[in-house]
Motif scaffolding. Structure first.
Motif, PDB file in Angstrom:
ATOM      1  N   THR A 155       0.811  -1.230   0.000  1.00  0.00           N
ATOM      2  CA  THR A 155       0.000   0.000   0.000  1.00  0.00           C
ATOM      3  C   THR A 155       0.843   1.279   0.000  1.00  0.00           C
ATOM      4  OG1 THR A 155      -0.198  -0.217   2.379  1.00  0.00           O
ATOM      5  CG2 THR A 155      -2.041  -1.036   1.050  1.00  0.00           C
ATOM      6  N   PHE A 156       2.158   1.157   0.211  1.00  0.00           N
ATOM      7  CA  PHE A 156       3.019   2.356   0.209  1.00  0.00           C
ATOM      8  C   PHE A 156       3.681   2.588  -1.149  1.00  0.00           C
ATOM      9  CE2 PHE A 156       5.342  -1.337   1.804  1.00  0.00           C
ATOM     10  CZ  PHE A 156       6.372  -1.419   0.878  1.00  0.00           C
ATOM     11  N   CYS A 157       3.561   1.633  -2.068  1.00  0.00           N
ATOM     12  CA  CYS A 157       4.502   1.577  -3.196  1.00  0.00           C
ATOM     13  C   CYS A 157       3.873   1.949  -4.542  1.00  0.00           C
ATOM     14  CB  CYS A 157       5.089   0.172  -3.279  1.00  0.00           C
ATOM     15  SG  CYS A 157       6.333   0.006  -4.552  1.00  0.00           S
ATOM     16  N   VAL A 158       4.636   2.672  -5.323  1.00  0.00           N
ATOM     17  CA  VAL A 158       4.140   3.190  -6.592  1.00  0.00           C
ATOM     18  C   VAL A 158       4.466   2.260  -7.783  1.00  0.00           C
ATOM     19  CG1 VAL A 158       6.180   4.579  -7.217  1.00  0.00           C
ATOM     20  CG2 VAL A 158       3.910   5.466  -7.692  1.00  0.00           C
ATOM     21  N   SER A 232      14.291  -9.154  -3.987  1.00  0.00           N
ATOM     22  CA  SER A 232      13.426 -10.305  -3.813  1.00  0.00           C
ATOM     23  C   SER A 232      12.260  -9.996  -2.893  1.00  0.00           C
ATOM     24  CB  SER A 232      14.219 -11.444  -3.185  1.00  0.00           C
ATOM     25  OG  SER A 232      15.280 -11.780  -4.022  1.00  0.00           O
ATOM     26  N   HIS A 233      11.209 -10.786  -3.039  1.00  0.00           N
ATOM     27  CA  HIS A 233      10.073 -10.700  -2.121  1.00  0.00           C
ATOM     28  C   HIS A 233      10.025 -11.991  -1.300  1.00  0.00           C
ATOM     29  CE1 HIS A 233       5.993 -10.435  -0.590  1.00  0.00           C
ATOM     30  NE2 HIS A 233       6.015  -9.155  -0.915  1.00  0.00           N
ATOM     31  N   PRO A 234       9.770 -11.903   0.007  1.00  0.00           N
ATOM     32  CA  PRO A 234       9.775 -13.116   0.840  1.00  0.00           C
ATOM     33  C   PRO A 234       8.857 -14.219   0.310  1.00  0.00           C
ATOM     34  CG  PRO A 234       9.648 -11.154   2.235  1.00  0.00           C
ATOM     35  CD  PRO A 234       9.567 -10.677   0.818  1.00  0.00           C
ATOM     36  N   VAL A 259      11.786  -6.665   4.340  1.00  0.00           N
ATOM     37  CA  VAL A 259      10.642  -7.060   5.171  1.00  0.00           C
ATOM     38  C   VAL A 259       9.778  -5.843   5.501  1.00  0.00           C
ATOM     39  CG1 VAL A 259      11.960  -6.942   7.328  1.00  0.00           C
ATOM     40  CG2 VAL A 259       9.924  -8.346   7.243  1.00  0.00           C
ATOM     41  N   GLN A 260      10.371  -4.671   5.523  1.00  0.00           N
ATOM     42  CA  GLN A 260       9.718  -3.360   5.742  1.00  0.00           C
ATOM     43  C   GLN A 260       9.362  -3.089   7.198  1.00  0.00           C
ATOM     44  OE1 GLN A 260      10.150  -1.786   3.061  1.00  0.00           O
ATOM     45  NE2 GLN A 260       9.814  -3.145   1.338  1.00  0.00           N
ATOM     46  N   SER A 261       8.839  -4.097   7.914  1.00  0.00           N
ATOM     47  CA  SER A 261       8.450  -3.873   9.310  1.00  0.00           C
ATOM     48  C   SER A 261       8.484  -5.195  10.058  1.00  0.00           C
ATOM     49  CB  SER A 261       7.035  -3.296   9.359  1.00  0.00           C
ATOM     50  OG  SER A 261       6.549  -3.329  10.698  1.00  0.00           O
TER      51      SER A 261
HETATM   52 FE1  SF4 Z   1       6.547  -2.289  -4.395  1.00  0.00          FE
HETATM   53 FE2  SF4 Z   1       8.123  -4.427  -3.924  1.00  0.00          FE
HETATM   54 FE3  SF4 Z   1       5.675  -4.237  -2.772  1.00  0.00          FE
HETATM   55 FE4  SF4 Z   1       5.899  -4.670  -5.409  1.00  0.00          FE
HETATM   56  S1  SF4 Z   1       6.564  -6.064  -3.712  1.00  0.00           S
HETATM   57  S2  SF4 Z   1       4.491  -3.244  -4.430  1.00  0.00           S
HETATM   58  S3  SF4 Z   1       7.728  -3.458  -5.918  1.00  0.00           S
HETATM   59  S4  SF4 Z   1       7.484  -2.899  -2.408  1.00  0.00           S
END
Ligand code: SF4
Ligand code: 5AD
Length: 436
Positions: A155-158, A232-234, A259-261
């Motif tokens: 929700t934070f990401c463009v 990478s994404h977890p 992980v962001q948080s």
């Molecule tokens: Fe943004 Fe990464 Fe989340 Fe995709 S996974 S919306 S690129 S922070």
């Protein structure tokens, strides 16, 4: 990724008679390649365009020549026509999925420069199929985009709005580009994607392959010595990839896994689709397979609704993981994203303080990770000369900058065995043991 895109634009324009220039003062073409992920990206683009207007006006007064100005990248994608409206000296607006059309768009700019060209399509023929431009010589380390876009919608990401839906580049096109990079002297490739480990495509055996299989296939290219990937994404960290970190000696022992948080409440509001515990489990598994791996990450502090308790959970997660390196940011609103209209935004002072706490902890972890390498032996890829006489800068398997000296004038692009002599916040120093 913008760095990669800029390199490809350079490759693409070379056959049309363009070559890179060190400054804009006498450039026939200025391409401003923009990124939208940082704060105030739009404002920064317009202020940079103001600076470019002054440059091209001065050039016109002095030489009578008019420069072509193109805006590329994710701000171009998001702003579209608005750029030409606010900065009428811009000739071309081109999105990250359509820059393969640059030569055509440049050709269409009419001689009196009244024609404006905007191309921010997400084309049905993927960019890479059309982008079979030659590869110009580059340094020993290169980027290679294998995946683009994102379907995860944090929700934070463009990114999902500017780079579009997830797309995996086909295997053959990746291998071809890797081979061409090796042919121009590249020794290390960093595979790129907004969700690089979501890469998936038909393999040589017609089965569906993931990133681990791709890396194993690339490792067969003899002169390719170091392989990396980011980001990478977890949720996409599958067992095949984790196994490659144990079995594939060309895959560097480094994992950037944001992980962001550390708070499940915040992770939920962020729409990360995983819990803190699940993230920690993945890290544990990766370390089971490769105990030496250096872990990196991204953190956002002060996401809307983040309480002091949530913040302490982030601190606790950082302590549990013990990062080798990580990036951390204050949450800031991105127009068009759900987070930007969340109520309960955190005030600036609280964000500043939380960022300070997170960064102090990450800094101390990074320093102790670096200190632990003192007296160890490392193979580094020599990237460039340093500022001091005889000094070189290389990159370690753990992604650290390593400074060393040699009176051999010709080491760039070689692998050198170093004994690490000292360690600092962001770098190491070493002595040469032997060349190989
Ligand atoms: Fe943004 Fe990464 Fe989340 Fe995709 S996974 S919306 S690129 S922070
Ligand atoms: N505010 C702060 N940081 C952000 N990032 C992405 N969007 C934002 C935002 N709105 C950070 C995330 C991501 C990294 C590339 O940038 O941590 O992983």
């Amino acid at each position: 990724m913008n760095f990669y895109d800029s390199e490809r634009m350079t490759d693409l324009l070379k056959p049309h008679g363009y070559q890179l220039d060190d400054n804009e003062d006498d450039a026939d073409l200025i391409v401003l390649n923009t990124c939208h992920i940082r704060e105030k990206a739009v404002e920064k683009t317009y202020s940079e365009l103001g600076r470019i207007r002054d440059k091209i006006n001065t050039r016109k007064e002095k030489t009578g020549k008019r420069s072509i100005v193109a805006v590329a990248g994710c701000v171009a994608q998001a702003q579209g026509k608005e750029i030409i409206k606010r900065s009428p000296w811009v000739d071309i607006v081109v999105g990250p999925q359509s820059y393969q059309n640059l030569p055509e768009l440049i050709a269409k700019v009419d001689p009196v420069y009244k024609n404006k060209n905007i191309n921010i399509d997400f084309p049905t023929i993927p960019k890479f199929d059309q982008l079979n431009a030659n590869i110009e010589k580059r340094g020993p380390s290169a980027f290679l985009t294998i995946q683009e876009g994102c379907d995860k919608f944090c929700t934070f990401c463009v990114v999902p709005y500017t780079r579009g839906a997830e797309y995996s580049r086909p295997l053959k096109s990746i291998i071809d580009e890797a081979k061409r990079l090796i042919d121009v002297g590249v020794k290390e490739i960093t595979l790129l994607g907004q969700n690089v480990n979501a890469w998936s495509s038909k393999g040589l055996d017609d089965q569906n392959w993931g990133l681990g299989r791709l890396i194993d296939e690339l490792a067969k290219i003899n002169d390719l010595k170091f392989i990396r990937y980011t980001t990478s994404h977890p949720l996409d960290m599958d067992i095949e990839l984790i196994k490659s970190h144990r079995d594939n000696k060309k895959l560097m022992p480094y994992l950037h896994l944001p992980v962001q948080s550390g708070s499940d409440n915040v992770l939920k509001m962020m729409n990360r689709k995983h819990s803190a515990k699940e993230y920690l489990k993945i890290i544990e598994k990766v370390r089971d397979y490769n105990p030496k791996i250096a872990i990196s990450g991204d953190f956002i502090v002060g996401f809307p609704g983040e309480s002091e308790k949530d913040h302490l959970l982030t601190i606790s997660l950082i302590k549990q993981v013990n990062y080798a390196q990580a990036y951390s940011f204050k949450y800031s609103k991105r127009p068009g994203t759900p987070g930007s209209v969340f109520l309960n935004q955190v005030n600036e002072d609280t964000k500043n303080f939380r960022l300070y706490e997170v960064q102090e902890l990450l800094r101390s972890q990074q320093l102790s990770f670096n200190k632990k390498t003192i007296n160890s032996k490392m193979k580094v890829l020599v990237l460039k000369k340093g500022k001091k006489k005889y000094q070189y800068i290389g990159r370690s398997p753990y992604n650290q900058s390593v400074y060393f000296s040699s009176n051999n004038d010709n080491l760039i692009g070689s692998f050198i065995d170093l004994s690490i002599t000292d360690a600092f916040q962001n770098s190491l120093t070493g002595n040469i043991l032997s060349d190989f």
